[in-house]
Design a protein around this motif. Structure first.
Motif, PDB file in Angstrom:
ATOM      1  N   GLN A  80       0.834  -1.210   0.000  1.00  0.00           N
ATOM      2  CA  GLN A  80       0.000   0.000   0.000  1.00  0.00           C
ATOM      3  C   GLN A  80       0.863   1.253   0.000  1.00  0.00           C
ATOM      4  N   LEU A 103       2.389   1.985  -3.357  1.00  0.00           N
ATOM      5  CA  LEU A 103       1.409   2.592  -4.267  1.00  0.00           C
ATOM      6  C   LEU A 103       1.239   4.072  -3.946  1.00  0.00           C
ATOM      7  N   HIS A 104       1.176   4.400  -2.658  1.00  0.00           N
ATOM      8  CA  HIS A 104       1.008   5.789  -2.227  1.00  0.00           C
ATOM      9  C   HIS A 104       2.200   6.637  -2.661  1.00  0.00           C
ATOM     10  N   ASN A 161       3.840   6.236  -5.301  1.00  0.00           N
ATOM     11  CA  ASN A 161       3.912   6.160  -6.767  1.00  0.00           C
ATOM     12  C   ASN A 161       4.975   5.173  -7.251  1.00  0.00           C
ATOM     13  N   ARG A 174       4.512   2.127  -8.285  1.00  0.00           N
ATOM     14  CA  ARG A 174       3.427   1.214  -8.613  1.00  0.00           C
ATOM     15  C   ARG A 174       3.907  -0.193  -8.934  1.00  0.00           C
ATOM     16  N   ALA A 211      -7.857   0.250  -3.845  1.00  0.00           N
ATOM     17  CA  ALA A 211      -7.223   1.555  -4.019  1.00  0.00           C
ATOM     18  C   ALA A 211      -6.567   1.648  -5.387  1.00  0.00           C
ATOM     19  N   LEU A 212      -5.930   0.563  -5.811  1.00  0.00           N
ATOM     20  CA  LEU A 212      -5.311   0.546  -7.137  1.00  0.00           C
ATOM     21  C   LEU A 212      -6.377   0.658  -8.225  1.00  0.00           C
ATOM     22  N   GLU A 232      -7.508   4.144  -8.490  1.00  0.00           N
ATOM     23  CA  GLU A 232      -6.493   5.004  -9.107  1.00  0.00           C
ATOM     24  C   GLU A 232      -6.574   4.953 -10.627  1.00  0.00           C
ATOM     25  N   VAL A 233      -6.843   3.763 -11.168  1.00  0.00           N
ATOM     26  CA  VAL A 233      -6.914   3.618 -12.626  1.00  0.00           C
ATOM     27  C   VAL A 233      -8.361   3.659 -13.130  1.00  0.00           C
ATOM     28  N   GLN A 234      -9.290   3.947 -12.220  1.00  0.00           N
ATOM     29  CA  GLN A 234     -10.716   4.094 -12.534  1.00  0.00           C
ATOM     30  C   GLN A 234     -11.321   2.823 -13.133  1.00  0.00           C
ATOM     31  N   GLN A 247     -10.721   5.808   2.510  1.00  0.00           N
ATOM     32  CA  GLN A 247     -10.370   5.754   1.084  1.00  0.00           C
ATOM     33  C   GLN A 247     -11.233   4.719   0.370  1.00  0.00           C
ATOM     34  N   GLY A 282     -13.829   5.417  -2.693  1.00  0.00           N
ATOM     35  CA  GLY A 282     -13.759   4.697  -3.960  1.00  0.00           C
ATOM     36  C   GLY A 282     -15.100   4.106  -4.358  1.00  0.00           C
TER      37      GLY A 282
END
Length: 218
Positions: free
Chosen positions: A24, A27-28, A30, A32, A65-66, A69-71, A98, A102
């Motif tokens: 996590q 990812l926070h 960046n 990735r 969360a990932l 991030e990429v919708q 979070q 989401g």
């Protein structure tokens, strides 16, 4: 330090939870590729060990969360439905806040009907389906980076081992999946490192993930 401590005392469950938190954090920050490599390894090991709580943590916190991030809203909702943890609706932790944010974004993007359809599909997932969905989410993040027609000179068996390394499997599990000895699996990994001029299996997994379709096509 915490990860090393739990490893030394033989608390594999807590070690995997620590790895999930590390993923996590990456990812926070960046980072990735490193983050998803660690999270997939954690997910597969938790699944193999039967640690459903760790599986739920990886899917319900980290990979949602990932997905946000990429919708990839459909995948986010399916993960949430698979885990279906009522405590997330009351908790004030950063991860759960979070998570709820989401879900709200997913509902807005998908609409009520689309959201309900994704949720229903998520409730019907079996554990292997959820793991496969996680792999697909990660694979879709990375497009092939090599020029068309360029392929490393790897044997078919090395491509098989490479795919399993990218999914986070340790050598002993690769050996079981391919019906080879652990020593042979380790040898294949060493050969891959040499041919691709990489230093360790983390870099190997990162390389494989970044190749996207090149690896999955073999």
């Amino acid at each position: 330090m915490a990860r090393r401590y739990y490893r030394e005392v033989g608390n594999r469950w807590q070690e995997l939870q620590t790895e999930n938190l590390m993923g996590q954090l990456m990812l926070h920050l960046n980072r990735r590729t490193e983050g998803v490599t660690l999270l997939l390894a954690c997910l597969h090991e938790a699944n193999a060990q039967g640690f459903r709580g760790v599986v739920n943590s990886v899917l319900g916190w980290s990979l949602t969360a990932l997905a946000a991030e990429v919708q990839d809203w459909t995948t986010l909702v399916q993960f949430a439905a698979f885990v279906d943890d009522p405590s997330t609706s009351r908790s004030r932790s950063m991860s759960d806040l979070q998570f709820r944010r989401g879900l709200a974004q997913a509902r807005e993007a998908l609409g009520d009907a689309g959201y309900l359809g994704a949720w229903t599909a998520g409730t019907r997932l079996l554990l292997p389906d959820a793991v496969e969905l996680a792999e697909r989410l990660v694979q879709n993040l990375f497009a092939p980076v090599q020029r068309p027609g360029v392929r490393p000179d790897l044997t078919p068996r090395e491509w098989e081992v490479l795919r399993l390394v990218a999914r986070g499997h340790p050598d002993r599990r690769i050996a079981r999946l391919l019906s080879i000895s652990p020593g042979t699996a380790s040898k294949h990994v060493s050969n891959l490192l040499g041919k691709l001029e990489l230093r360790n299996r983390v870099e190997l997994a990162r390389w494989a993930i970044e190749q996207g379709g090149i690896v999955s096509s073999y």
